[in-house]
Design a protein around this motif. Sequence first.
Motif, PDB file in Angstrom:
ATOM      1  N   ASP A 297       0.840  -1.213   0.000  1.00  0.00           N
ATOM      2  CA  ASP A 297       0.000   0.000   0.000  1.00  0.00           C
ATOM      3  C   ASP A 297       0.866   1.251   0.000  1.00  0.00           C
ATOM      4  OD1 ASP A 297      -2.789  -1.215   2.085  1.00  0.00           O
ATOM      5  OD2 ASP A 297      -2.335  -1.436  -0.054  1.00  0.00           O
ATOM      6  N   SER A 298       2.004   1.190   0.668  1.00  0.00           N
ATOM      7  CA  SER A 298       2.863   2.393   0.727  1.00  0.00           C
ATOM      8  C   SER A 298       3.562   2.620  -0.605  1.00  0.00           C
ATOM      9  CB  SER A 298       3.899   2.252   1.849  1.00  0.00           C
ATOM     10  OG  SER A 298       4.837   1.230   1.532  1.00  0.00           O
ATOM     11  N   VAL A 299       3.799   1.540  -1.356  1.00  0.00           N
ATOM     12  CA  VAL A 299       4.430   1.682  -2.686  1.00  0.00           C
ATOM     13  C   VAL A 299       3.368   2.137  -3.690  1.00  0.00           C
ATOM     14  CG1 VAL A 299       5.477   0.399  -4.611  1.00  0.00           C
ATOM     15  CG2 VAL A 299       6.210  -0.051  -2.249  1.00  0.00           C
ATOM     16  N   GLY A 300       2.168   1.597  -3.530  1.00  0.00           N
ATOM     17  CA  GLY A 300       1.078   1.904  -4.484  1.00  0.00           C
ATOM     18  C   GLY A 300       0.811   0.684  -5.345  1.00  0.00           C
ATOM     19  N   LEU A 301      -0.416   0.180  -5.319  1.00  0.00           N
ATOM     20  CA  LEU A 301      -0.716  -1.083  -6.015  1.00  0.00           C
ATOM     21  C   LEU A 301      -0.634  -0.909  -7.529  1.00  0.00           C
ATOM     22  CD1 LEU A 301      -3.512  -2.672  -3.819  1.00  0.00           C
ATOM     23  CD2 LEU A 301      -1.036  -2.605  -3.502  1.00  0.00           C
ATOM     24  N   LYS A 302      -0.897   0.299  -8.020  1.00  0.00           N
ATOM     25  CA  LYS A 302      -0.795   0.471  -9.480  1.00  0.00           C
ATOM     26  C   LYS A 302       0.650   0.299  -9.934  1.00  0.00           C
ATOM     27  CE  LYS A 302      -1.954   3.434 -13.391  1.00  0.00           C
ATOM     28  NZ  LYS A 302      -1.322   2.383 -14.168  1.00  0.00           N
ATOM     29  N   LYS A 303       1.586   0.869  -9.164  1.00  0.00           N
ATOM     30  CA  LYS A 303       3.007   0.738  -9.528  1.00  0.00           C
ATOM     31  C   LYS A 303       3.397  -0.737  -9.510  1.00  0.00           C
ATOM     32  CE  LYS A 303       7.761   1.521  -8.330  1.00  0.00           C
ATOM     33  NZ  LYS A 303       8.774   1.959  -7.359  1.00  0.00           N
ATOM     34  N   ILE A 304       2.952  -1.446  -8.475  1.00  0.00           N
ATOM     35  CA  ILE A 304       3.310  -2.864  -8.353  1.00  0.00           C
ATOM     36  C   ILE A 304       2.709  -3.662  -9.503  1.00  0.00           C
ATOM     37  CG2 ILE A 304       3.016  -4.924  -6.909  1.00  0.00           C
ATOM     38  CD1 ILE A 304       3.158  -3.042  -4.464  1.00  0.00           C
ATOM     39  N   TYR A 305       1.443  -3.398  -9.786  1.00  0.00           N
ATOM     40  CA  TYR A 305       0.784  -4.142 -10.875  1.00  0.00           C
ATOM     41  C   TYR A 305       1.469  -3.862 -12.210  1.00  0.00           C
ATOM     42  CZ  TYR A 305      -2.610  -5.570 -14.329  1.00  0.00           C
ATOM     43  OH  TYR A 305      -3.194  -6.154 -15.424  1.00  0.00           O
ATOM     44  N   ASP A 306       1.727  -2.605 -12.498  1.00  0.00           N
ATOM     45  CA  ASP A 306       2.381  -2.245 -13.769  1.00  0.00           C
ATOM     46  C   ASP A 306       3.769  -2.900 -13.859  1.00  0.00           C
ATOM     47  OD1 ASP A 306       1.060   1.171 -13.884  1.00  0.00           O
ATOM     48  OD2 ASP A 306       0.166  -0.798 -14.359  1.00  0.00           O
ATOM     49  N   THR A 307       4.493  -2.924 -12.753  1.00  0.00           N
ATOM     50  CA  THR A 307       5.837  -3.526 -12.777  1.00  0.00           C
ATOM     51  C   THR A 307       5.746  -5.032 -13.022  1.00  0.00           C
ATOM     52  OG1 THR A 307       6.524  -1.860 -11.161  1.00  0.00           O
ATOM     53  CG2 THR A 307       7.998  -3.756 -11.469  1.00  0.00           C
ATOM     54  N   ILE A 308       4.758  -5.666 -12.396  1.00  0.00           N
ATOM     55  CA  ILE A 308       4.581  -7.123 -12.600  1.00  0.00           C
ATOM     56  C   ILE A 308       4.225  -7.406 -14.053  1.00  0.00           C
ATOM     57  CG2 ILE A 308       3.032  -9.065 -12.045  1.00  0.00           C
ATOM     58  CD1 ILE A 308       3.073  -8.067  -9.129  1.00  0.00           C
TER      59      ILE A 308
ATOM     60  N   PRO B 130       0.016 -11.733 -12.856  1.00  0.00           N
ATOM     61  CA  PRO B 130      -0.502 -10.830 -11.815  1.00  0.00           C
ATOM     62  C   PRO B 130      -1.805 -11.355 -11.216  1.00  0.00           C
ATOM     63  CG  PRO B 130      -0.698  -9.821 -13.988  1.00  0.00           C
ATOM     64  CD  PRO B 130       0.070 -11.087 -14.162  1.00  0.00           C
ATOM     65  N   SER B 131      -1.930 -11.156  -9.896  1.00  0.00           N
ATOM     66  CA  SER B 131      -3.143 -11.553  -9.199  1.00  0.00           C
ATOM     67  C   SER B 131      -4.335 -10.735  -9.717  1.00  0.00           C
ATOM     68  CB  SER B 131      -2.956 -11.295  -7.703  1.00  0.00           C
ATOM     69  OG  SER B 131      -4.079 -10.647  -7.146  1.00  0.00           O
ATOM     70  N   ALA B 132      -5.476 -11.365  -9.845  1.00  0.00           N
ATOM     71  CA  ALA B 132      -6.691 -10.669 -10.312  1.00  0.00           C
ATOM     72  C   ALA B 132      -7.074  -9.581  -9.318  1.00  0.00           C
ATOM     73  CB  ALA B 132      -7.824 -11.677 -10.465  1.00  0.00           C
TER      74      ALA B 132
ATOM     75  N   LEU C  78      -7.635  -3.860  -7.781  1.00  0.00           N
ATOM     76  CA  LEU C  78      -7.370  -2.750  -6.847  1.00  0.00           C
ATOM     77  C   LEU C  78      -6.513  -1.686  -7.504  1.00  0.00           C
ATOM     78  CD1 LEU C  78      -6.736  -4.698  -3.493  1.00  0.00           C
ATOM     79  CD2 LEU C  78      -8.819  -3.530  -4.226  1.00  0.00           C
ATOM     80  N   ALA C  79      -5.583  -2.120  -8.370  1.00  0.00           N
ATOM     81  CA  ALA C  79      -4.747  -1.139  -9.086  1.00  0.00           C
ATOM     82  C   ALA C  79      -5.625  -0.278  -9.988  1.00  0.00           C
ATOM     83  CB  ALA C  79      -3.689  -1.863  -9.894  1.00  0.00           C
TER      84      ALA C  79
END
Length: 700
Positions: A653-664, A678-680, A685-686
């Motif tokens: 949450d502190s990194v931001g789920l959109k950043k994590i999803y895009d990176t994955i 990537p998890s559904a 949430l992203a």
Amino acid sequence: MSVVTYTLENEIGIIRLNNPPVNALSLALRSGLEEAINNAQDDASKALVILCEGRTFIAGADITEFGKPPMEPSLPAVIATLEQSNKPIVAAIHGTALGGGFEVALGCHYRVALSSAKVGLPEVKLGLLPGAGGTQRTPRLAGVEAALELMTSGNPISSQKAHALNLIDEVVDTDLEAAAIAFAQRLITDQAPLKRIRDINIDPASAPKELFDGYRKTLARRARGQIAPQNIIACVEAAVNLPMDEGLAKERQLFAECLTSPQSAAMRHMFFAEREAAKVKGLPKETPLRPVNSVGIIGGGTMGGGIAMNFANAGIPVTLLEINDEALQRGLGIIEKNYAISAKKGKLSDAQMQQCLSLVQGSTDYQDLAEVDLVIEAVFENLDIKKDVFTKLDAVCKPGAILATNTSYQDVDQIAAATQRPQDVIGLHFFSPANVMKLLEIVRGEKTADDVIATAMQMAKTIKKVPVLARVCYGFIGNRMLQPYFRESQLLLIEGSTPEKIDSVMENFGMAMGPIAVSDLAGIDIGYKARQGLSAEQKGPAKTHCVSDALVEMGRLGQKSGAGFYTYDPETRARQSDPLVMELVEAQAKAQGIERREISDEEHLNRMTFGLINEGAKILEEGIAQRPGDIDVVYIYGYGYPVSRGGPMHYADSVGLKKIYDTICQYREQYGEVFWQPSALLKQLAEENKTFAQWAQENA
Ligand code: T1G
């Protein structure tokens, strides 16, 4: 129900606080307390006593209020009102006077405590520091060194120890209220002075520079990267060098710095997440509990011995069962050795050790388990062996006995199916060393009965474990998430990194130990053995395990063999780099046709941490874990994840789920969807720009 009541009894004004469950210093309580003190200044009372209803004196500021706009009166203001009172105030302490609660007591002129009471300043465990005068008053009363220890450890001390440190004026065994009133009465009779702690000056000679420097160095190591411990030291230095009001101003400035830090947000998240994890969604509060007054442990290995100690420590008799007397004596020997080590470290007295040992009986006969309330199987991690054990238990154990498996991977439902009573079967996954690690993964099978789950959650608290409920999947919560984390560490290694680089990235992130060092600690041969007999597809791409396999085939199993990815000093077990390992890695990379390259620290960190988070999101969406906070509790209490990051899901949450999803998604393009699917839930949430915390609230 009023939070603060006031009664005048002869010449003594009695202020009673009542804010269940722990008399936290909510706005209502602060306002009521301040009003009561102000009103009492001009009445017929000649001394005041502050008492708390319920199970404890004030246990601190109301942590739920942090992060919201501050509301007057602030706690420092209320404490200043206490201290400036024109008549003596006595704090009557029972239970645990913690944090702001103890600071309230320090604002009073005298303190009387029950012998069973404890006092402490645990703010550092929330990424904070005592922000209501504790850093200025504690050293003035107890001395600088004792104050530093109390505040940087955050651990409570007994009222006896507090009395020895001048923090408590009188310790009583009986009626606290009567004792506090009698104490106040003596103050009046003796015309005792108003003992304001702010009037005490600290002798600078009692606080040499070396003392502070020593604490800074120790805490930089012990609480790596944490702000609060260092700020506490600075506050105590201010208590020595500055007048009270300037010291209080310094404290308020450094408290604010802690309060607004991501570290404190993470640690406060963990405080509540740990308590939430103990609650089972959908389970009626009044679910009856089964008794757990006797326990059988099957398997006297390291795990079985450690598990047995947990129950003996809680005063619950244990029958340790082994297949023959030789194995049994070895198992009992492990327990005796562990207790002797604890006693030598002063963790328990010889008498306590003997008492615990007397609770552990050995047997090689299943019949001796016929009447126990709970059996925990801790035999070899093989499904068929476990099934055989449960078939025997089914035949021997009394109806209603809880039959638990300590398996870390096997299918609890298949184990339950080996009995006629699957409703009584549950997983209790302890972490090694079982008598030390606080995490307990409680694994509910499809047919596990509600009262068995409720009993297991309560039993966890009895043996001082932190329970987290999981449903059945391979590796449950913690070990399942380890798969991508370790996989990425191996891929980074063969693609261009080194063991030292990989471990330093994760240890700088805050992990207690990097993944390569953990592999050596656990034993590289564990994964190697698990892969034997699997098909190539089941094993996964060779590049994820070819280096480990080569090391094991060279006899380098990890710490247990003195060498693995590192070599280990036989005395200190300190790890050392070994050039041979990189020769092997480069040879394996060549054999796999991998062109090694320079890999950034950021890519190291993101591939390992996002792999963990992505698996955590899948565990959530599959309903294996109840909440994201539960996953955080697993990683902090079971895998050395830094509490100052709040756990993998809070960190996400502190990194931001959109950043994590895009990176994955980018990694999926680069490294293939075998590894990066990537998890559904993460995707959803992203796209909705939400956090795991918001998902938790929506699915509470
Ligand atoms: N604020 C709000 N809620 C609290 C609370 C607090 N301080 N302490 C406990 N609770 C809730 C908890 O969430 C749970 O709620 C219930 O009370 C029972 O708690 C200015 C800044 C006192 C030893 O860090 O250590 O003061 O789950 O399950 O095992 O300098 O609670 O039932 O809904 O833990 O018997 C400093 C924190 C705050 C103490 C009791 N104080 N609390 O343990 O019960 S910061 C602390 C504890 C501060 C000042 C600074 C323990 C306990 P629910 P529990 P327990």
